[in-house]
Design a protein around this motif. Structure first.
Motif, PDB file in Angstrom:
ATOM      1  N   PRO A  58       0.822  -1.219   0.000  1.00  0.00           N
ATOM      2  CA  PRO A  58       0.000   0.000   0.000  1.00  0.00           C
ATOM      3  C   PRO A  58       0.851   1.263   0.000  1.00  0.00           C
ATOM      4  N   MET A  59       0.279   2.326  -0.543  1.00  0.00           N
ATOM      5  CA  MET A  59       0.882   3.654  -0.468  1.00  0.00           C
ATOM      6  C   MET A  59       0.384   4.336   0.805  1.00  0.00           C
ATOM      7  N   LEU A  60       1.267   5.074   1.462  1.00  0.00           N
ATOM      8  CA  LEU A  60       0.932   5.778   2.699  1.00  0.00           C
ATOM      9  C   LEU A  60       1.157   7.279   2.534  1.00  0.00           C
ATOM     10  N   VAL A  61       0.342   8.065   3.230  1.00  0.00           N
ATOM     11  CA  VAL A  61       0.540   9.508   3.272  1.00  0.00           C
ATOM     12  C   VAL A  61       1.609   9.809   4.316  1.00  0.00           C
ATOM     13  N   VAL A  62       2.551  10.677   3.977  1.00  0.00           N
ATOM     14  CA  VAL A  62       3.609  11.078   4.910  1.00  0.00           C
ATOM     15  C   VAL A  62       3.298  12.480   5.424  1.00  0.00           C
ATOM     16  N   LEU A  63       3.220  12.605   6.754  1.00  0.00           N
ATOM     17  CA  LEU A  63       2.910  13.889   7.392  1.00  0.00           C
ATOM     18  C   LEU A  63       4.015  14.264   8.364  1.00  0.00           C
ATOM     19  N   PRO A  64       4.291  15.556   8.528  1.00  0.00           N
ATOM     20  CA  PRO A  64       5.287  15.950   9.528  1.00  0.00           C
ATOM     21  C   PRO A  64       4.736  15.748  10.926  1.00  0.00           C
ATOM     22  N   VAL A  65       5.620  15.480  11.865  1.00  0.00           N
ATOM     23  CA  VAL A  65       5.207  15.332  13.269  1.00  0.00           C
ATOM     24  C   VAL A  65       4.448  16.579  13.703  1.00  0.00           C
ATOM     25  N   GLY A  66       3.308  16.369  14.370  1.00  0.00           N
ATOM     26  CA  GLY A  66       2.509  17.485  14.835  1.00  0.00           C
ATOM     27  C   GLY A  66       1.434  17.922  13.866  1.00  0.00           C
ATOM     28  N   HIS A  67       1.371  17.310  12.709  1.00  0.00           N
ATOM     29  CA  HIS A  67       0.346  17.673  11.721  1.00  0.00           C
ATOM     30  C   HIS A  67      -1.040  17.330  12.283  1.00  0.00           C
ATOM     31  N   PRO A  68      -2.039  18.212  12.112  1.00  0.00           N
ATOM     32  CA  PRO A  68      -3.370  17.997  12.692  1.00  0.00           C
ATOM     33  C   PRO A  68      -4.088  16.746  12.182  1.00  0.00           C
ATOM     34  N   LEU A  69      -3.737  16.255  11.005  1.00  0.00           N
ATOM     35  CA  LEU A  69      -4.420  15.068  10.479  1.00  0.00           C
ATOM     36  C   LEU A  69      -3.925  13.762  11.094  1.00  0.00           C
ATOM     37  N   ILE A  70      -2.837  13.819  11.825  1.00  0.00           N
ATOM     38  CA  ILE A  70      -2.286  12.589  12.400  1.00  0.00           C
ATOM     39  C   ILE A  70      -3.264  11.950  13.376  1.00  0.00           C
ATOM     40  N   GLY A  71      -3.966  12.744  14.101  1.00  0.00           N
ATOM     41  CA  GLY A  71      -4.899  12.204  15.093  1.00  0.00           C
ATOM     42  C   GLY A  71      -6.142  11.592  14.496  1.00  0.00           C
ATOM     43  N   THR A  72      -6.327  11.727  13.184  1.00  0.00           N
ATOM     44  CA  THR A  72      -7.539  11.197  12.552  1.00  0.00           C
ATOM     45  C   THR A  72      -7.232  10.008  11.643  1.00  0.00           C
ATOM     46  N   ARG A  73      -6.188   9.295  11.974  1.00  0.00           N
ATOM     47  CA  ARG A  73      -5.822   8.151  11.138  1.00  0.00           C
ATOM     48  C   ARG A  73      -6.864   7.033  11.241  1.00  0.00           C
ATOM     49  N   PRO A  74      -7.193   6.294  10.149  1.00  0.00           N
ATOM     50  CA  PRO A  74      -6.761   6.587   8.777  1.00  0.00           C
ATOM     51  C   PRO A  74      -7.415   7.842   8.234  1.00  0.00           C
ATOM     52  N   ILE A  75      -6.784   8.440   7.254  1.00  0.00           N
ATOM     53  CA  ILE A  75      -7.208   9.749   6.754  1.00  0.00           C
ATOM     54  C   ILE A  75      -8.087   9.594   5.517  1.00  0.00           C
ATOM     55  N   SER A  76      -9.207  10.277   5.496  1.00  0.00           N
ATOM     56  CA  SER A  76     -10.064  10.231   4.315  1.00  0.00           C
ATOM     57  C   SER A  76      -9.429  11.049   3.192  1.00  0.00           C
TER      58      SER A  76
END
Length: 301
Positions: A166-184
């Motif tokens: 699978p392909m994954l989204v890479v986010l910087p530490v502290g990004h607001p979307l991290i807490g909503t994993r998996p991301i729509s």
């Protein structure tokens, strides 16, 4: 002077008698005697002293015998070595890799297995992008290649699927979307994306771009880079977000987070082995066979 003359000469020198030498060579004695005489005439000196019970080497004959034995040993070694090259046991394989293909655990494990199995085959590795790999393969400057998703598939090349992930989204530490994993997918509509430079690897992102378009938005690409590792470095530095194969999540774990995309969207990163249809290198052919066998064995575990 022919090779058979040298073989006949050595047989007589080692047997010390024409009759035994002829039997060893599976020929009659008169033709053997004639061949030795012709060889002596061509050399211009006597090789043997004829005796009542056989023959003995002359002093020049002894010197010629020593050199001839060394020559025959060298020839035997050359034949053996050439046969091993033809069988793909000795030689060099030029392998081209994309950076993301090199990160997949299958790649280094399979190459290490090949090295252990065929230690006399040297492996030369080059890391380039997918577009450059196709060019290297078509111009025969690489023997085999491992890449993700090819830009195009020329008829001269063979593409064999090794694995998918699978392909994954890479986010910087502290990004607001991290807490909503998996991301729509829709939540990525306003994100600044960093992609590997096109046409370097457009196939890697084609499915993702089409899925975004189907959801009503175009991914906002703020930067294109030559390597996926560079993209992750920029994400770590806060330059945006990116998309990479799951096997790359070992990289920069302290600075970025790798997240799956939610919903029914399935973005996969394939891993392909590329070889020429008219492969000329036996060592490269052996590499292909060994790698595919390794993959089959791994799937059965």
């Amino acid at each position: 002077m022919e090779l058979r003359h040298l073989r006949y000469f050595l047989a007589v020198a080692e047997e010390g008698q024409l009759t035994r030498a002829a039997a060893r060579l599976h020929i009659q004695q008169p033709p053997l005697s004639l061949q030795i005489q012709e060889l002596e005439q061509e050399l211009g000196f006597a090789l043997f002293v004829r005796q009542p019970r056989g023959v003995a080497l002359t002093i020049p004959g002894e010197a010629f015998a020593a050199s001839t034995r060394a020559l025959m040993l060298d020839l035997e070694h050359a034949v053996t070595q050439a046969r091993r090259v033809a069988q793909g046991q000795v030689g060099t394989v030029r392998v081209a890799l994309t950076s993301s293909a090199a990160f997949h655990p299958l790649t280094p494990t399979a190459i290490r297995n090949f090295r252990e199995t065929y230690p006399e085959i040297a492996i030369e590795m080059t890391e380039v992008n997918a577009a450059e790999i196709i060019e290297l393969m078509l111009t025969e400057r690489a023997d085999v290649a491992v890449l993700r998703k090819p830009i195009d598939m020329p008829e001269a090349l063979r593409f064999e699927l090794l694995a998918q992930e699978p392909m994954l989204v890479v986010l910087p530490v502290g990004h607001p979307l991290i807490g909503t994993r998996p991301i729509s997918l829709k939540r990525l509509a306003d994100q600044p994306f960093i992609f590997v430079r096109r046409p370097g690897a457009p196939g890697m992102y084609a499915d993702f771009v089409r899925a975004c378009q189907a959801k009503g938005f175009e991914p906002r690409v703020v930067e294109e880079v030559p390597r996926m590792v560079t993209a992750i470095n920029l994400v770590a530095a806060g330059g945006g977000v990116s998309l990479v194969p799951a096997s790359m999540q070992r990289y920069h774990q302290e600075s970025v987070r790798y997240c799956r995309i939610a919903g029914d969207q399935a973005f996969y990163a394939p891993l392909h082995l590329v070889t020429r249809i008219d492969m000329k290198s036996p060592a490269a052919g052996r590499f292909r066979e060994t790698l595919l066998e390794f993959v089959r064995a791994s799937r059965q575990k």
